[in-house]
Scaffold this motif. Structure first.
Motif, mmCIF file in Angstrom:
data_model
loop_
_atom_site.group_PDB
_atom_site.id
_atom_site.type_symbol
_atom_site.label_atom_id
_atom_site.label_comp_id
_atom_site.label_asym_id
_atom_site.label_seq_id
_atom_site.Cartn_x
_atom_site.Cartn_y
_atom_site.Cartn_z
ATOM 1 N N GLU A 4 0.826 -1.214 0.000
ATOM 2 C CA GLU A 4 0.000 0.000 0.000
ATOM 3 C C GLU A 4 0.851 1.250 0.000
ATOM 4 O OE1 GLU A 4 -3.177 -0.074 2.942
ATOM 5 O OE2 GLU A 4 -3.381 -2.186 2.445
ATOM 6 N N HIS A 5 1.887 1.241 0.856
ATOM 7 C CA HIS A 5 2.796 2.381 0.863
ATOM 8 C C HIS A 5 3.422 2.556 -0.517
ATOM 9 C CE1 HIS A 5 2.554 3.584 4.964
ATOM 10 N NE2 HIS A 5 2.943 2.428 5.442
ATOM 11 N N ASN A 8 0.831 4.076 -2.945
ATOM 12 C CA ASN A 8 0.717 5.507 -2.633
ATOM 13 C C ASN A 8 1.910 6.260 -3.206
ATOM 14 O OD1 ASN A 8 -1.574 5.148 -1.094
ATOM 15 N ND2 ASN A 8 -0.459 4.999 0.830
ATOM 16 N N LEU A 12 2.138 9.271 -6.100
ATOM 17 C CA LEU A 12 2.787 10.541 -5.780
ATOM 18 C C LEU A 12 3.987 10.770 -6.691
ATOM 19 C CD1 LEU A 12 2.467 12.719 -3.564
ATOM 20 C CD2 LEU A 12 4.160 11.470 -2.219
ATOM 21 N N TYR A 208 -6.692 14.740 -6.847
ATOM 22 C CA TYR A 208 -6.343 13.720 -5.848
ATOM 23 C C TYR A 208 -6.694 14.212 -4.447
ATOM 24 C CZ TYR A 208 -3.358 9.864 -4.072
ATOM 25 O OH TYR A 208 -2.872 8.735 -3.475
ATOM 26 N N TYR A 209 -6.305 15.442 -4.130
ATOM 27 C CA TYR A 209 -6.527 15.972 -2.785
ATOM 28 C C TYR A 209 -7.751 16.860 -2.682
ATOM 29 C CZ TYR A 209 -1.769 14.329 -2.558
ATOM 30 O OH TYR A 209 -0.649 13.561 -2.642
ATOM 31 N N SER A 251 6.863 8.121 0.671
ATOM 32 C CA SER A 251 5.773 7.324 1.244
ATOM 33 C C SER A 251 6.299 6.285 2.225
ATOM 34 C CB SER A 251 5.002 6.608 0.137
ATOM 35 O OG SER A 251 4.050 7.474 -0.387
ATOM 36 N N ARG A 262 8.923 13.512 6.324
ATOM 37 C CA ARG A 262 8.738 13.150 4.913
ATOM 38 C C ARG A 262 9.385 14.127 3.937
ATOM 39 N NH1 ARG A 262 2.799 12.651 3.220
ATOM 40 N NH2 ARG A 262 3.804 12.618 1.202
ATOM 41 N N PRO B 215 0.352 8.171 3.490
ATOM 42 C CA PRO B 215 1.260 7.345 4.300
ATOM 43 C C PRO B 215 0.812 7.259 5.760
ATOM 44 C CG PRO B 215 2.490 8.985 3.060
ATOM 45 C CD PRO B 215 1.048 9.308 2.900
ATOM 46 N N GLN B 243 -9.441 11.378 2.455
ATOM 47 C CA GLN B 243 -8.451 10.372 2.079
ATOM 48 C C GLN B 243 -8.549 9.113 2.927
ATOM 49 O OE1 GLN B 243 -4.541 12.229 1.815
ATOM 50 N NE2 GLN B 243 -5.463 14.023 0.875
#
Lengths: 290, 379
Positions: A4-5, A8, A12, A208-209, A251, A262, B215, B243
Motif C-alpha cells: 500500500e505504501h 501511494n 505521488l 487527488y486531494y 511514502s 517526509r 502514508p 483520504q
C-alpha cells in the motif's frame, strides 16, 4: 502494508515525475533553473478549476483547458520575463524566475482568493484490491495519464521535426541557429510543452486531494528540482526516474520512519546522490539533452 | 532618466512616510473610542477572522446605536496577522504603540498569541483571546484573558468522551506539528491511557504544507484503531476525512473547536459526515441573549454565527461593559475583567479564574451537511 505504501508512493511519484519533466526540459534547452515552474503547475490547477466551476466543462475538456491555458502562461513568461534577460548573465535569468514565481502566487491570490478552494468531486473514487495491493481509481488515473503524456512527449522529442530541432538546440544553441533552426520558436515551444505537463501534474494533484490553493506549487516546485537533479538534470527519463524514487521514498519514509520527516527525506536523498554521483543517476555529462 | 526616476521614488517615499507619522498620535478629546482586533484576515484561517470581526462589529453597532459610551462612539481597528506567528508581533507592536487602542480581541492562533502577548503586556493593554494553548495563561501576562477553554481541557474532555460515552478503547491521533497540535496530542494521550484506553498510533503533519495524508493513514490503518482524533484545523481535517476512505480507514473521527466551521463541510463534503468535535457555542443551546444575537447576526450578515463569532461577541461586550463601569481606559477595562463574575454571555456566563474562563464543553456533530448538537453529550 508495504504494497500500500508502495502504491501511494508510485501515484505521488508519477506526479513528481510529470512536474520534473517540464522542469528538466527547460533546463535542457536554455540552462535555466525555472523556479516559476511550480507556480505554473498551480496556475494549471486553478485554470482547470475555473473550467469546471465557472464554465461547467466536463473534466476531460477542463483538463485540456488547464493544460492549454498554462502553456500560454508558460510562453508568455518566457517571452516577457526570460527572453529580455536571455543574453544577460545566468544569475539575472535565475532571479527573474524567482520573481516570476512570487508574481504568479500573488496573481493567483488576487484572482482566486488566498484560501484553499475545494476542488469539485469529478471522479468517483473506487478502491480496488488485488494480491494485497489497494489502489484507487484516482491513483490509476494519475498513473495512466502520466504514461500517456510521457509517451506523447517521447514521440514529439524523438520522431518529429520540432523534436529533432529541440535536441539540436539543447546541444548547442548558437550552432543550431547557424544551421537555420529558429531557436526562439524552439524555446517557446519547450516552455509551452513543459508548462502543459506541469499543469497536468497540478490538476492531478488538485483532483487527488480535492484542493487548490495559491501556494500549492511552492513545495512541488522544489521537489521537481530535486527529482530532476537526482535523475540527472536535463534528462527526461532521468526526471521520471527521479520523480518515482522521490515519491516512493517519501511514502515509505513517512510510513516506516516518521511522518514528520517526509519532506526532509527528499533532501537527504538529494545530498546522497550529489555526494555519490553528482551528475545524477542518468546524467551523462555532455551528451544530448532535451 | 534613471536618476530622475530614482529621485521621484525617493520623493514619494518621503512624502508617504511623513503622511503616516502625521496621522498617528492619540487625542484624548476625540469623540471616538477605539478597540482593536487581531486575527487571520487572509490565508487558510481567514474564515475565522472574518467571523470574529463581523461579530465584534455587531456588538459595537448595538452600543453605538444606544448612544455609545459617555456619548462617544466605539470604533474597531482590525489587524491582519495572517495566522503567522512571525507577523503577529508586528500587528501587536502597531496596537501597543497606538494610544487610542484601549483593548484588543485576539489573536486567533495560539502561536500568534504566544508570540504577541509580551508586547501587549509591556504596554498594559487588556487582551481577550480565544486561543486555546495552555501556556498563554501561565501567569506571566496578567493583562491577557482567555474566553475559550484550554487545549488541555478540550483534549481531556474529548478523551473522556471517546472512552466513556462512545466506548472506544483504541485511539489513533493525527496532529498538526505546532503548539496547538502537539499540546492536544500529549493531553489526549495522557487522559485516554489514564482511563484505560490505548493510543495505538500518533502521526503528525504540517499545517498548510501537507496535502497527502496517505502514508499516515495507511500506517494508522495498520494499527486497527476504533477512533481517530484529528488535532488540527478544518482544511486538513477535510482532506484527512476524504483520504481516509480510499486508504481503507473507516473509523469515527473526533476533533476540537479548530474545525468548527461551515468551511469544513464545504471542503469535505460527504466525507466529513459524522465527525464530532468540541465547541463552546451552538445556537440551539440558549442562554440569555443567545437568540437575539443569532437573529441580529443573521439579519446583518445573512450567515449563521459560529463558535468564534459568539466568543468574539462576548469579548466585545465584556470590554464595552468595562468601559461603562470603570471608564474608557486600559486600566479600567483590565480591572473590570479581573473582577467580573457571571457576566451574561451568549455562549454562557463568564467568570475568569487565573485569567481563564470557566465554562462547559459541548459536543457538535456534522449531520446531513449541517453542524448540529450531538445527541450524545459528555454529561
Amino acid at each position: 502494508m508495504f504494497m500500500e505504501h508502495l502504491s501511494n508512493g508510485i501515484a505521488l511519484g508519477s506526479i513528481y515525475a510529470l512536474t520534473a519533466i517540464g522542469f528538466t526540459m527547460v533546463y535542457g534547452i536554455i540552462r535555466l533553473i525555472n523556479f516559476a515552474h511550480g507556480d505554473v503547475y498551480m496556475i494549471g490547477a486553478f485554470l482547470t478549476y475555473t473550467g469546471l466551476t465557472l464554465f461547467n466543462m466536463p473534466i476531460a475538456l477542463a483538463f485540456l483547458f488547464g493544460m492549454a491555458g498554462a502553456s500560454i502562461f508558460g510562453i508568455a513568461i518566457a517571452k516577457f520575463a526570460y527572453s529580455p534577460v536571455f543574453k544577460a548573465p545566468k544569475i539575472n535569468l535565475f532571479l527573474s524566475a524567482v520573481g516570476m514565481g512570487i508574481f504568479l502566487e500573488n496573481f493567483a491570490m488576487l484572482i482566486w482568493g488566498p484560501e484553499t478552494q475545494s476542488f469539485p468531486n469529478v471522479i468517483n473514487n473506487k478502491v480496488f484490491s488485488f494480491l494485497g495491493i489497494r489502489v484507487n481509481t484516482i491513483q490509476l488515473i494519475i498513473l495512466g495519464t502520466t504514461i500517456v503524456l510521457v509517451a506523447i512527449l517521447t514521440y514529439i522529442v524523438q520522431y518529429t521535426r520540432i523534436g529533432r530541432a529541440m535536441r539540436c538546440v539543447s546541444q548547442d544553441m548558437d550552432v543550431s541557429r547557424l544551421m537555420g533552426i529558429n531557436t526562439n520558436k524552439i524555446v517557446y515551444f519547450t516552455f509551452g510543452l513543459g508548462s502543459a505537463l506541469g499543469a497536468a501534474a497540478g490538476t492531478l494533484v488538485a483532483i487527488y486531494y480535492k484542493a487548490a490553493y495559491p501556494m500549492m506549487g511552492y513545495v512541488p516546485g522544489l521537489k521537481a528540482f530535486i527529482a530532476a537533479v537526482i535523475g540527472g538534470i536535463g534528462s527526461i527519463p532521468g526526471a521520471m526516474l527521479g520523480g518515482i524514487i522521490m515519491g516512493v521514498s517519501e511514502s515509505l519514509g513517512a510510513g516506516y520512519i516518521s511522518s514528520g520527516y517526509r519532506d526532509a527525506i527528499a533532501f537527504i536523498i538529494l545530498i546522497i546522490i550529489l555526494i555519490l554521483k553528482p551528475e545524477g543517476l542518468l546524467g551523462k555529462g555532455i551528451k544530448e539533452k532535451v | 532618466m534613471k536618476k530622475n526616476a530614482f529621485i521621484a521614488i525617493m520623493l514619494i517615499l518621503v512624502v508617504s512616510l511623513s503622511a503616516c507619522s502625521g496621522g498617528g498620535g492619540g487625542n484624548s478629546n476625540s469623540t471616538e473610542l477605539y478597540i482593536a482586533s487581531a486575527n487571520p484576515m487572509t490565508g487558510d484561517s481567514a474564515q475565522f477572522g472574518d467571523m470574529k470581526v463581523k461579530a465584534i462589529e455587531l456588538a459595537l453597532d448595538e452600543v453605538n446605536k444606544a448612544g455609545g459610551i459617555d456619548g462617544k462612539q466605539v470604533k474597531l481597528i482590525v489587524g491582519d496577522d495572517t495566522g503567522n506567528p512571525k507577523e503577529a508581533p508586528n500587528v501587536a507592536q502597531k496596537f501597543a504603540g497606538d494610544n487610542k487602542v484601549l483593548a484588543v480581541i485576539g489573536h486567533w492562533n495560539s502561536s500568534c498569541t504566544l508570540a504577541a502577548r509580551g508586547i501587549y503586556e509591556a504596554a498594559g493593554i487588556p487582551v481577550i483571546t480565544d486561543s486555546v494553548n495552555k501556556q498563554i495563561t501561565d501567569g506571566s501576562t496578567p493583562h491577557l484573558y482567555r474566553i475559550s477553554l484550554t487545549d488541555t481541557t478540550q483534549a481531556k474532555n474529548l478523551a473522556q468522551y471517546a472512552y466513556n460515552v462512545l466506548g472506544k478503547k483504541k485511539a489513533a491521533i493525527l496532529f498538526t506539528a505546532n503548539d496547538f497540535g502537539t499540546g492536544l496530542k500529549n493531553d489526549f494521550t495522557e487522559e485516554f491511557e489514564g482511563l484505560g484506553g490505548k493510543v495505538v498510533a500518533s502521526e503528525t503533519y504540517f499545517e498548510g504544507q501537507s496535502k497527502d495524508f496517505s502514508p499516515q493513514l495507511t500506517k494508522i490503518k495498520g494499527e486497527n484503531p476504533d477512533i481517530m482524533f484529528v488535532a488540527g484545523y478544518y482544511v486538513e481535517t477535510a482532506l484527512i476525512a476524504q483520504q481516509a476512505g480510499p486508504a481503507g480507514l473507516n473509523v469515527p473521527m473526533i476533533g476540537t473547536e479548530g474545525i468548527s466551521s461551515d468551511e469544513l463541510i464545504k471542503l469535505g463534503g460527504d466525507a466529513v459526515e459524522g465527525i464530532r468535535f468540541a465547541a463552546f457555542f451552538h445556537k440551539d443551546v440558549e442562554f440569555p441573549g443567545t437568540k437575539e444575537f443569532v437573529e441580529s447576526f443573521r439579519a446583518k450578515y445573512n450567515k449563521e454565527p459560529d463558535n468564534y463569532a459568539a466568543l468574539a461577541y462576548d469579548s466585545a461586550k465584556l470590554i464595552l461593559e468595562g468601559m461603562k463601569q470603570n471608564g474608557a481606559t486600559r486600566d479600567g477595562i483590565t480591572k473590570y475583567l479581573q473582577e467580573v463574575k457571571e457576566f451574561p454571555g451568549v455562549a454562557g456566563p463568564i467568570s475568569f479564574e487565573n485569567n481563564d474562563v470557566t465554562r462547559s464543553i459541548l459536543i457538535l456533530e456534522v449531520k446531513d451537511g449541517q453542524i448540529v448538537l450531538s445527541e450524545d453529550q459528555l454529561n
